[in-house]
Design a protein around this motif. Structure first.
Motif, PDB file in Angstrom:
ATOM      1  N   GLY A 212     -10.614  10.411  -9.184  1.00  0.00           N
ATOM      2  CA  GLY A 212     -11.657   9.690  -8.459  1.00  0.00           C
ATOM      3  C   GLY A 212     -11.682  10.003  -6.972  1.00  0.00           C
ATOM      4  N   GLY A 213     -10.774  10.881  -6.506  1.00  0.00           N
ATOM      5  CA  GLY A 213     -10.734  11.262  -5.094  1.00  0.00           C
ATOM      6  C   GLY A 213      -9.865  10.366  -4.228  1.00  0.00           C
ATOM      7  N   ASN A 214      -9.084   9.483  -4.839  1.00  0.00           N
ATOM      8  CA  ASN A 214      -8.249   8.547  -4.081  1.00  0.00           C
ATOM      9  C   ASN A 214      -6.884   9.141  -3.778  1.00  0.00           C
ATOM     10  N   LYS A 215      -6.349   8.814  -2.584  1.00  0.00           N
ATOM     11  CA  LYS A 215      -5.018   9.278  -2.198  1.00  0.00           C
ATOM     12  C   LYS A 215      -4.044   8.123  -1.986  1.00  0.00           C
ATOM     13  N   TYR A 216      -4.512   6.893  -2.055  1.00  0.00           N
ATOM     14  CA  TYR A 216      -3.677   5.704  -1.875  1.00  0.00           C
ATOM     15  C   TYR A 216      -3.782   4.846  -3.125  1.00  0.00           C
ATOM     16  N   PHE A 217      -2.806   3.948  -3.317  1.00  0.00           N
ATOM     17  CA  PHE A 217      -3.001   2.873  -4.273  1.00  0.00           C
ATOM     18  C   PHE A 217      -2.262   1.640  -3.799  1.00  0.00           C
TER      19      PHE A 217
ATOM     20  N   VAL B 106       0.871  -1.170   0.000  1.00  0.00           N
ATOM     21  CA  VAL B 106       0.000   0.000   0.000  1.00  0.00           C
ATOM     22  C   VAL B 106       0.910   1.222   0.000  1.00  0.00           C
TER      23      VAL B 106
ATOM     24  N   ALA C 144      -5.248  14.347  -4.520  1.00  0.00           N
ATOM     25  CA  ALA C 144      -6.085  13.180  -4.803  1.00  0.00           C
ATOM     26  C   ALA C 144      -6.202  12.973  -6.313  1.00  0.00           C
ATOM     27  N   SER C 145      -6.492  11.727  -6.702  1.00  0.00           N
ATOM     28  CA  SER C 145      -6.701  11.417  -8.114  1.00  0.00           C
ATOM     29  C   SER C 145      -8.040  11.984  -8.567  1.00  0.00           C
TER      30      SER C 145
ATOM     31  N   PRO D 296      -0.269   8.000   1.467  1.00  0.00           N
ATOM     32  CA  PRO D 296      -1.239   8.958   0.945  1.00  0.00           C
ATOM     33  C   PRO D 296      -0.537  10.083   0.186  1.00  0.00           C
TER      34      PRO D 296
ATOM     35  N   TYR E 124      -2.348  -2.880 -10.336  1.00  0.00           N
ATOM     36  CA  TYR E 124      -2.555  -1.748  -9.426  1.00  0.00           C
ATOM     37  C   TYR E 124      -4.030  -1.502  -9.274  1.00  0.00           C
ATOM     38  N   THR E 125      -4.419  -1.051  -8.106  1.00  0.00           N
ATOM     39  CA  THR E 125      -5.797  -0.684  -7.873  1.00  0.00           C
ATOM     40  C   THR E 125      -5.860   0.527  -6.980  1.00  0.00           C
TER      41      THR E 125
END
Length: 76
Positions: free
Chosen positions: A57-62, A47, A54-55, A50, A75-76
């Motif tokens: 889509g609002g994501n800060k992790y991958f 993981v 943000a991406s 952060p 990757y997700t």
């Protein structure tokens, strides 16, 4: 001595813990004696921290997934 920098006192000797923590780590072998022979039998994941931005889509992790057999990455 440079102007504006503080003087740092360096001790004459170090304790055992300080000395051991400054040792360089050994390298990992690039060749493993035993690897998985089946697809998706051993999967490594990680993981990632952060991110500040943000991406879309609002994501800060991958999360990354690596299959040991074929070294396929996802990757997700």
């Amino acid at each position: 001595m440079m102007i504006g920098l503080l003087y740092v006192h360096v001790p004459d000797r170090m304790c055992e813990v300080c000395s051991a923590s400054k040792q360089p780590r050994n390298f990992f072998n690039s060749y493993l004696l035993m690897r998985s022979l089946e697809f998706l039998h051993v999967v490594h994941s990680d993981v990632f921290r952060p991110f500040e931005v943000a991406s879309l889509g609002g994501n800060k992790y991958f999360v990354s997934f690596v299959d040991e057999t074929l070294e396929l990455c996802g990757y997700t």
